[in-house]
Design an enzyme around this catalytic site. Sequence first.
Site, PDB file in Angstrom:
ATOM      1  N   LYS A  79      33.292  43.763  37.094  1.00  0.00           N
ATOM      2  CA  LYS A  79      32.702  44.617  38.135  1.00  0.00           C
ATOM      3  C   LYS A  79      33.623  45.815  38.387  1.00  0.00           C
ATOM      4  O   LYS A  79      34.850  45.670  38.380  1.00  0.00           O
ATOM      5  CB  LYS A  79      32.528  43.797  39.422  1.00  0.00           C
ATOM      6  CG  LYS A  79      31.779  44.519  40.525  1.00  0.00           C
ATOM      7  CD  LYS A  79      31.558  43.604  41.728  1.00  0.00           C
ATOM      8  CE  LYS A  79      30.779  44.293  42.830  1.00  0.00           C
ATOM      9  NZ  LYS A  79      30.549  43.412  44.004  1.00  0.00           N
ATOM     10  N   SER A 154      25.878  43.095  45.639  1.00  0.00           N
ATOM     11  CA  SER A 154      26.292  44.300  44.970  1.00  0.00           C
ATOM     12  C   SER A 154      26.742  44.092  43.524  1.00  0.00           C
ATOM     13  O   SER A 154      26.829  45.054  42.763  1.00  0.00           O
ATOM     14  CB  SER A 154      27.425  44.951  45.749  1.00  0.00           C
ATOM     15  OG  SER A 154      28.562  44.108  45.752  1.00  0.00           O
ATOM     16  N   SER A 178      27.483  38.964  47.492  1.00  0.00           N
ATOM     17  CA  SER A 178      27.352  39.833  46.321  1.00  0.00           C
ATOM     18  C   SER A 178      27.541  39.193  44.955  1.00  0.00           C
ATOM     19  O   SER A 178      27.285  39.843  43.942  1.00  0.00           O
ATOM     20  CB  SER A 178      28.328  40.994  46.432  1.00  0.00           C
ATOM     21  OG  SER A 178      27.759  41.980  47.245  1.00  0.00           O
TER      22      SER A 178
END
Length: 489
Positions: A79, A154, A178
């Site tokens: 990420k 996210s 997330s």
Amino acid sequence: MKLYEKPAHILHNMLEKKEITAVELAKDLLARIDAVERDIGAYLTITRDEALAAAETVDQKIAAGEKIAFLEGIPGAIKDNICTKGIRTTCASKILEHFVPPYDATVMQKIYKESPVILGKLNMDEFAMGGSTEHSAYHPTHNPWDLARVPGGSSGGSAAAVASGTAIWALGSDTGGSIRQPASFCGVVGLKPTYGRVSRYGLIAYASSLDQIGTITRDVTDCAHILNVIARHDAMDSTSSKADVPDFTQSLRAKVEGLRIGLPKEYFVKGIDAEVERVVRAAIKKYEEMGAEVVDISLPHTDYAISTYYIIAPAEAATNLERYDGVSYGERVDGEDLVQMMTNTRDEKFGEEVKRRILIGNYALSAGYYDAYYLKALKVRTLIQQDYIEAFQKVDVIMAPTAPTPAFRIGEMAEDPLQMYLQDVCTVPLNLAGLPGISIPCGKSEGGLPIGLQIIGKPLDEATLIRTAYTYEQAQGGVNEMAKLGGND
Ligand code: GLN
């Protein structure tokens, strides 16, 4: 099964037995990226040359007869809020568009020790604020099961990459859901460890008392192996736990006899989609059939979790994001004087949602409102924690849906922030209480969209989560179905 469809533990065995080479595997994943990434948009940066070079080194090692680590040669991606030395790390924000960290996050140091093949950095909501990846300043990510839908967020890039075969494993971060919610939307396994289990050093901060790095994988076995790699005390993170870290692969045992499962009535209320409820309840029934005992419990302060979270997280975010002023951090936009330069920088380079959170956070922290909002939220946070402490005296794990609905359509909630915040109803309480949680695929909606079962554990008891999740996965045949996409399928 194609190479890119296999979990890391199978590929690891194939590499060890010399049935494939790391270069072949890396090329297979890169070909998959070429075939489907245009439709998915999971990546912000693809490190093709570095990936191939890393794979070659692994092959030399294998050829020399050396033993390989679990992740050695296995293609994965990270990420884009986790600092990677020499690799651009944008947090999906324009303010960090050209930021190349001069150091690795602690998790990356641990991951690199295993010599994996890192394919690149993954899309997300800007500064991890959101639940759909639509708030990325670059492009949205599409759900591999239905390209018109969001992958969640996210860590939407992380979940979509693993679900579409453009990464075998990924790291994400979870502040209010997330990791778990995108895992649920994309039909993969997402683990948010206990707060403090994995070092946050080098994770670009959103809300420091809630943030936690975790894994997104094809199956529970990979989750246990990668947690072994990243979980450890770290002197660079003052909130990092000093507790012993067990070998989580020891928990890969299919056994839930006598396990006490708590079913919180507050998680099965209005707002939860009927199909989600049906599928989740069926999964819990399956546990009962396998010898677990289901106990009705109550977590009475659940109703306040969203409002508490949406005070505390923005308050911490407003503070953390002060550093992006065009001087210490952040891409500068010039102005007539210092104040104008800072104003221009923040105005032009932050997206709408980030600005909204900064406004909410500063409002909640301002003199006169501090006691009414921030302090009160901290008190309610304690009540939420106490609910769990009490519940865990009666049960070993708690089960609930991960998200109230399957993946929604791109654009469906973009104009309605409150609606989007309500999506976090099942996930934020764990972050407020610091507890570990895992989302595993437990079925699909009639429209063919994945639905996740959330298993919540006692602090530092990821081992029981892994055993519980593994048992279900094995009962389902041990393989989680991949999304069907075009390209080299
Ligand atoms: N959707 C939540 C938020 O927008 C959670 C995000 C996260 O876990 N990083 O704050």
